[in-house]
Design a protein around this motif. Structure first.
Motif, short mmCIF file in Angstrom:
data_model
loop_
_atom_site.label_atom_id
_atom_site.label_comp_id
_atom_site.label_asym_id
_atom_site.label_seq_id
_atom_site.Cartn_x
_atom_site.Cartn_y
_atom_site.Cartn_z
N MET A 186 0.83 -1.21 0.00
CA MET A 186 0.00 0.00 0.00
C MET A 186 0.87 1.25 0.00
O MET A 186 0.53 2.24 -0.66
CB MET A 186 -0.94 0.00 1.21
N ARG A 187 1.99 1.23 0.71
CA ARG A 187 2.90 2.38 0.69
C ARG A 187 3.47 2.60 -0.70
O ARG A 187 3.56 3.73 -1.18
CB ARG A 187 4.01 2.19 1.71
N ASP A 188 3.85 1.52 -1.38
CA ASP A 188 4.35 1.62 -2.75
C ASP A 188 3.28 2.18 -3.69
O ASP A 188 3.56 3.05 -4.52
CB ASP A 188 4.83 0.26 -3.27
N PHE A 189 2.06 1.68 -3.55
CA PHE A 189 0.96 2.17 -4.37
C PHE A 189 0.74 3.66 -4.15
O PHE A 189 0.59 4.43 -5.10
CB PHE A 189 -0.32 1.39 -4.06
N ALA A 190 0.73 4.07 -2.89
CA ALA A 190 0.50 5.49 -2.58
C ALA A 190 1.63 6.36 -3.11
O ALA A 190 1.38 7.45 -3.63
CB ALA A 190 0.35 5.67 -1.07
N SER A 191 2.87 5.88 -3.02
CA SER A 191 3.99 6.70 -3.50
C SER A 191 3.98 6.80 -5.03
O SER A 191 4.38 7.82 -5.58
CB SER A 191 5.31 6.13 -3.00
N GLN A 192 3.53 5.75 -5.72
CA GLN A 192 3.52 5.78 -7.18
C GLN A 192 2.28 6.48 -7.74
O GLN A 192 2.37 7.24 -8.70
CB GLN A 192 3.59 4.36 -7.74
N MET A 193 1.12 6.21 -7.15
CA MET A 193 -0.13 6.74 -7.69
C MET A 193 -0.54 8.07 -7.06
O MET A 193 -1.36 8.78 -7.62
CB MET A 193 -1.26 5.72 -7.47
N GLY A 194 0.02 8.40 -5.93
CA GLY A 194 -0.36 9.63 -5.23
C GLY A 194 -0.25 10.87 -6.09
O GLY A 194 -1.21 11.64 -6.22
N PRO A 195 0.91 11.12 -6.72
CA PRO A 195 1.03 12.32 -7.56
C PRO A 195 0.04 12.33 -8.73
O PRO A 195 -0.54 13.36 -9.05
CB PRO A 195 2.47 12.26 -8.06
N ALA A 196 -0.19 11.18 -9.36
CA ALA A 196 -1.12 11.12 -10.49
C ALA A 196 -2.54 11.41 -10.03
O ALA A 196 -3.28 12.15 -10.69
CB ALA A 196 -1.05 9.75 -11.16
N LEU A 197 -2.94 10.84 -8.90
CA LEU A 197 -4.28 11.11 -8.37
C LEU A 197 -4.43 12.56 -7.95
O LEU A 197 -5.48 13.17 -8.15
CB LEU A 197 -4.58 10.17 -7.19
N ARG A 198 -3.38 13.13 -7.39
CA ARG A 198 -3.43 14.54 -6.99
C ARG A 198 -3.62 15.43 -8.22
O ARG A 198 -4.42 16.36 -8.21
CB ARG A 198 -2.15 14.91 -6.24
N ASN A 199 -2.90 15.13 -9.32
CA ASN A 199 -3.06 15.90 -10.56
C ASN A 199 -4.47 15.77 -11.11
O ASN A 199 -5.05 16.74 -11.59
CB ASN A 199 -2.04 15.45 -11.60
N LEU A 200 -5.03 14.56 -11.06
CA LEU A 200 -6.39 14.34 -11.54
C LEU A 200 -7.39 15.14 -10.72
O LEU A 200 -8.30 15.77 -11.27
CB LEU A 200 -6.72 12.84 -11.48
N LEU A 201 -7.23 15.15 -9.41
CA LEU A 201 -8.14 15.91 -8.55
C LEU A 201 -8.02 17.41 -8.82
O LEU A 201 -9.01 18.14 -8.73
CB LEU A 201 -7.86 15.60 -7.08
N ASP A 202 -6.81 17.87 -9.16
CA ASP A 202 -6.64 19.29 -9.47
C ASP A 202 -7.32 19.66 -10.78
O ASP A 202 -7.83 20.78 -10.92
CB ASP A 202 -5.14 19.64 -9.55
N GLU A 203 -7.32 18.75 -11.75
CA GLU A 203 -7.89 19.04 -13.06
C GLU A 203 -9.41 19.00 -13.06
O GLU A 203 -10.05 19.75 -13.79
CB GLU A 203 -7.36 18.05 -14.11
N VAL A 204 -10.01 18.13 -12.28
CA VAL A 204 -11.47 17.99 -12.27
C VAL A 204 -12.04 18.89 -11.18
O VAL A 204 -11.76 18.70 -10.00
CB VAL A 204 -11.88 16.52 -12.04
N GLU A 205 -12.85 19.86 -11.61
CA GLU A 205 -13.41 20.80 -10.66
C GLU A 205 -14.66 20.27 -9.98
O GLU A 205 -14.88 20.49 -8.81
CB GLU A 205 -13.71 22.13 -11.36
N ASP A 206 -15.53 19.58 -10.77
CA ASP A 206 -16.81 19.13 -10.24
C ASP A 206 -17.07 17.70 -10.68
O ASP A 206 -17.36 17.45 -11.85
CB ASP A 206 -17.93 20.06 -10.72
N TRP A 207 -16.97 16.76 -9.75
CA TRP A 207 -17.15 15.34 -10.08
C TRP A 207 -18.60 14.99 -10.38
O TRP A 207 -18.88 13.94 -10.94
CB TRP A 207 -16.62 14.46 -8.95
N SER A 208 -19.54 15.85 -10.03
CA SER A 208 -20.95 15.54 -10.25
C SER A 208 -21.33 15.61 -11.73
O SER A 208 -22.42 15.17 -12.10
CB SER A 208 -21.85 16.46 -9.43
N VAL A 209 -20.48 16.17 -12.58
CA VAL A 209 -20.80 16.24 -14.01
C VAL A 209 -20.31 15.00 -14.76
O VAL A 209 -20.36 14.96 -15.98
CB VAL A 209 -20.22 17.53 -14.66
N TYR A 210 -19.83 14.00 -14.04
CA TYR A 210 -19.34 12.77 -14.66
C TYR A 210 -20.13 11.57 -14.17
O TYR A 210 -20.62 11.53 -13.05
CB TYR A 210 -17.86 12.55 -14.33
N HIS A 211 -20.22 10.56 -15.03
CA HIS A 211 -20.80 9.27 -14.65
C HIS A 211 -19.76 8.49 -13.85
O HIS A 211 -18.57 8.79 -13.91
CB HIS A 211 -21.18 8.46 -15.90
#
Length: 121
Positions: free
Chosen positions: A64-89
């Protein structure tokens, strides 16, 4: 499990509400002592499951630590790009293994209830 926890809470509340009951040598009323015994029994019953959970945490912790260290930055970038999750399925997994997230059409957005409206249950 929820009914047992609820029963324990009711027993504790009932014990504190009946302060005039007879107290034992440790200063606990019968209701308080009963609630204490119930909680001790629950803890004994849950101990093996908690030990198994701790073993699983120790086993999967490094992964889980490896997953968080590898995917954390990518997920953070995705969260920064998407302003409103309610407009997606919700995400869909296609037969070829791809995962897609479709944007809702304007008609679908009109049909979606507002987040500010509360629903009585």
């Amino acid at each position: 499990m929820k009914p047992i926890v609820a029963a324990a809470c009711i027993a504790i509340l009932a014990g504190s509400a009946t302060a005039q009951e007879a107290e034992d040598e440790r200063g606990l009323s019968l209701m308080e002592r009963g609630a204490q015994m119930l909680m001790e029994g629950l803890m004994r019953e849950m101990e093996p499951a908690m030990d198994n959970l701790q073993g699983m945490a120790e086993e999967f912790g490094p992964a889980m630590r490896d997953f968080a260290s590898q995917m954390g930055p990518a997920l953070r970038n995705l969260l920064d790009e998407v302003e409103d999750w309610s407009v997606y399925h919700p995400p869909e997994k296609l037969e070829n293994g791809d995962i897609i997230i479709r944007r809702k059409t304007p008609q679908e957005l009109e049909q979606t209830p507002d987040a500010g409206n509360e629903i009585d249950i």
